[in-house]
Design an enzyme around this catalytic site. Structure first.
Site, PDB file in Angstrom:
ATOM      1  N   ASP A  26       4.691   8.560   0.460  1.00 54.79           N
ATOM      2  CA  ASP A  26       4.299   7.929  -0.808  1.00 54.79           C
ATOM      3  C   ASP A  26       4.763   8.728  -2.025  1.00 54.79           C
ATOM      4  O   ASP A  26       4.873   9.950  -1.979  1.00 54.79           O
ATOM      5  CB  ASP A  26       2.772   7.773  -0.844  1.00 54.79           C
ATOM      6  N   ASN A  74       3.073  -4.203   1.610  1.00 55.35           N
ATOM      7  CA  ASN A  74       4.189  -3.925   0.693  1.00 55.35           C
ATOM      8  C   ASN A  74       5.037  -5.163   0.388  1.00 55.35           C
ATOM      9  O   ASN A  74       5.843  -5.151  -0.541  1.00 55.35           O
ATOM     10  CB  ASN A  74       5.075  -2.777   1.211  1.00 55.35           C
TER      11      ASN A  74
HETATM   12  C1  IPE Z   1       1.288   3.216   1.557  1.00 53.43           C
HETATM   13  O1  IPE Z   1       1.744   3.410   0.271  1.00 53.43           O
HETATM   14  C2  IPE Z   1       2.334   2.491   2.350  1.00 53.43           C
HETATM   15  C3  IPE Z   1       3.550   3.241   2.612  1.00 53.43           C
HETATM   16  C4  IPE Z   1       3.824   4.435   2.212  1.00 53.43           C
HETATM   17  C5  IPE Z   1       4.505   2.550   3.422  1.00 53.43           C
HETATM   18  P1  IPE Z   1       1.404   2.366  -0.892  1.00 53.43           P
HETATM   19  O2  IPE Z   1       2.010   2.912  -2.127  1.00 53.43           O
HETATM   20  O3  IPE Z   1       1.801   1.012  -0.472  1.00 53.43           O
HETATM   21  O4  IPE Z   1      -0.180   2.437  -0.899  1.00 53.43           O
HETATM   22  P2  IPE Z   1      -1.222   2.133  -2.070  1.00 53.43           P
HETATM   23  O5  IPE Z   1      -0.842   0.815  -2.660  1.00 53.43           O
HETATM   24  O6  IPE Z   1      -1.100   3.234  -3.073  1.00 53.43           O
HETATM   25  O7  IPE Z   1      -2.550   2.148  -1.386  1.00 53.43           O
HETATM   26  C1  IPE Z   2       6.311   4.777  -0.926  1.00 51.78           C
HETATM   27  O1  IPE Z   2       6.539   5.012  -2.278  1.00 51.78           O
HETATM   28  C2  IPE Z   2       7.331   3.847  -0.313  1.00 51.78           C
HETATM   29  C3  IPE Z   2       6.800   2.526   0.041  1.00 51.78           C
HETATM   30  C4  IPE Z   2       5.541   2.170   0.017  1.00 51.78           C
HETATM   31  C5  IPE Z   2       7.764   1.518   0.450  1.00 51.78           C
HETATM   32  P1  IPE Z   2       5.994   4.032  -3.366  1.00 51.78           P
HETATM   33  O2  IPE Z   2       7.028   2.997  -3.627  1.00 51.78           O
HETATM   34  O3  IPE Z   2       4.651   3.521  -3.019  1.00 51.78           O
HETATM   35  O4  IPE Z   2       5.916   4.996  -4.631  1.00 51.78           O
HETATM   36  P2  IPE Z   2       4.784   5.042  -5.720  1.00 51.78           P
HETATM   37  O5  IPE Z   2       3.487   5.209  -5.001  1.00 51.78           O
HETATM   38  O6  IPE Z   2       4.852   3.744  -6.466  1.00 51.78           O
HETATM   39  O7  IPE Z   2       5.131   6.214  -6.550  1.00 51.78           O
HETATM   40 MG    MG Z   3       2.769   4.205  -3.388  1.00 56.70          MG
END
Ligand code: IPE
Ligand code: IPE
Ligand code: MG
Length: 246
Positions: A26, A74
């Site tokens: 993340d 996602n």
């Molecule tokens: C969790 O991250 C899912 C992945 C890293 C694949 P998200 O960015 O989707 O989670 P939330 O929305 O902060 O809970």
């Molecule tokens: C994790 O990074 C990757 C996926 C969930 C696909 P994020 O895209 O959630 O990055 P932030 O949390 O918005 O910074």
């Molecule tokens: Mg995220």
């Protein structure tokens, strides 16, 4: 081999890495935003970080690495971001297939593969076929993965086996075999970079007794040294599994 695994004389110390590490990848979007780049640039760098950390895990003797790359939730992101992530995953899997053959690595995809684009499904089939040839370090990539989805799916498959007279008695152990993680030990250490302190529907069944480690470091900035820190912290934890200290 860096960090805590060596003493000053460069010998391996008795600090042992966990057998199974799980990581929620993340912070890619925020990493890019901080640099004035599109979120997708963060995903590209994040996939490189995964490559480095997976290699490091293999080198220090971790047996299983399970990462959360794309959740069932996602899909709620803008179409353009989802499209770019799917393309990056295709590129990543194609390259990973070469590495798997070269370094004899097992790689499994955990998640609802049928819901992925056809091109990715073919790559998943290929990684399964290659994985069946090797023993040793195993990387699991969670794609279109949701912990609740996994449990419901397991219940559905169990019910079907029961109806066909093929089901074993329902126990925690037998039910575990209906999970994507069938046959592999539960994660010992769950790491979440990116500053959030929640599980976001990751490995709900398997993390019953995992040790959690949170860090503000954004995933694209994550390094082997950060992993060493998490492992050092893990080694300071007292795992009691509901019992009392010996
Ligand atoms: C969790 O991250 C899912 C992945 C890293 C694949 P998200 O960015 O989707 O989670 P939330 O929305 O902060 O809970
Ligand atoms: C994790 O990074 C990757 C996926 C969930 C696909 P994020 O895209 O959630 O990055 P932030 O949390 O918005 O910074
Ligand atoms: Mg995220």
């Amino acid at each position: 081999m860096a960090g805590i695994f060596n003493n000053k004389a460069g010998e391996r110390t008795d600090v042992r890495p966990p057998r199974h590490i799980a990581i929620i990848l993340d912070g890619n979007g925020r990493w890019a935003k901080k640099r004035g780049l599109p979120r997708t640039a963060g995903h590209a760098v994040g996939s490189e970080t995964f490559r480095k950390i997976a290699t490091y895990c293999k080198n220090i003797g971790v047996e299983y690495l399970t990462v959360y790359a794309f959740s069932t939730e996602n899909w709620n992101r803008p179409e353009e971001e989802v499209g770019t992530i799917m393309k990056l995953l295709g590129k990543y899997l194609n390259e990973a297939i070469e590495t798997m053959e070269r370094d004899h690595i097992k790689m499994k995809i955990f998640g609802d593969v049928a819901g992925l684009p056809a091109e990715l499904q073919k790559l998943v089939e290929k990684t399964d076929e290659i994985s069946s040839r090797y023993e040793g370090f195993q990387a699991n990539i969670c794609l279109n993965y949701g912990g609740r989805d996994e449990i419901v799916n397991a219940a559905r498959r169990y019910a079907q086996d029961l109806a066909e007279g093929k089901a074993a008695e329902l126990t925690e152990e037998s039910f575990s075999n209906y999970m994507y993680s069938a046959g592999i030990p539960d994660p010992d250490l769950l790491i979440r970079p990116g500053g959030e302190q929640r599980i976001s529907n990751f490995l709900l069944w398997q993390c019953a007794y995992a040790e959690f480690y949170f860090t503000d470091v954004l995933w694209p900035d994550f390094t082997p040294e950060e992993l060493d820190k998490a492992i050092a912290e893990f080694n300071r934890r007292d795992r009691r599994y509901g019992g009392v200290k010996a």
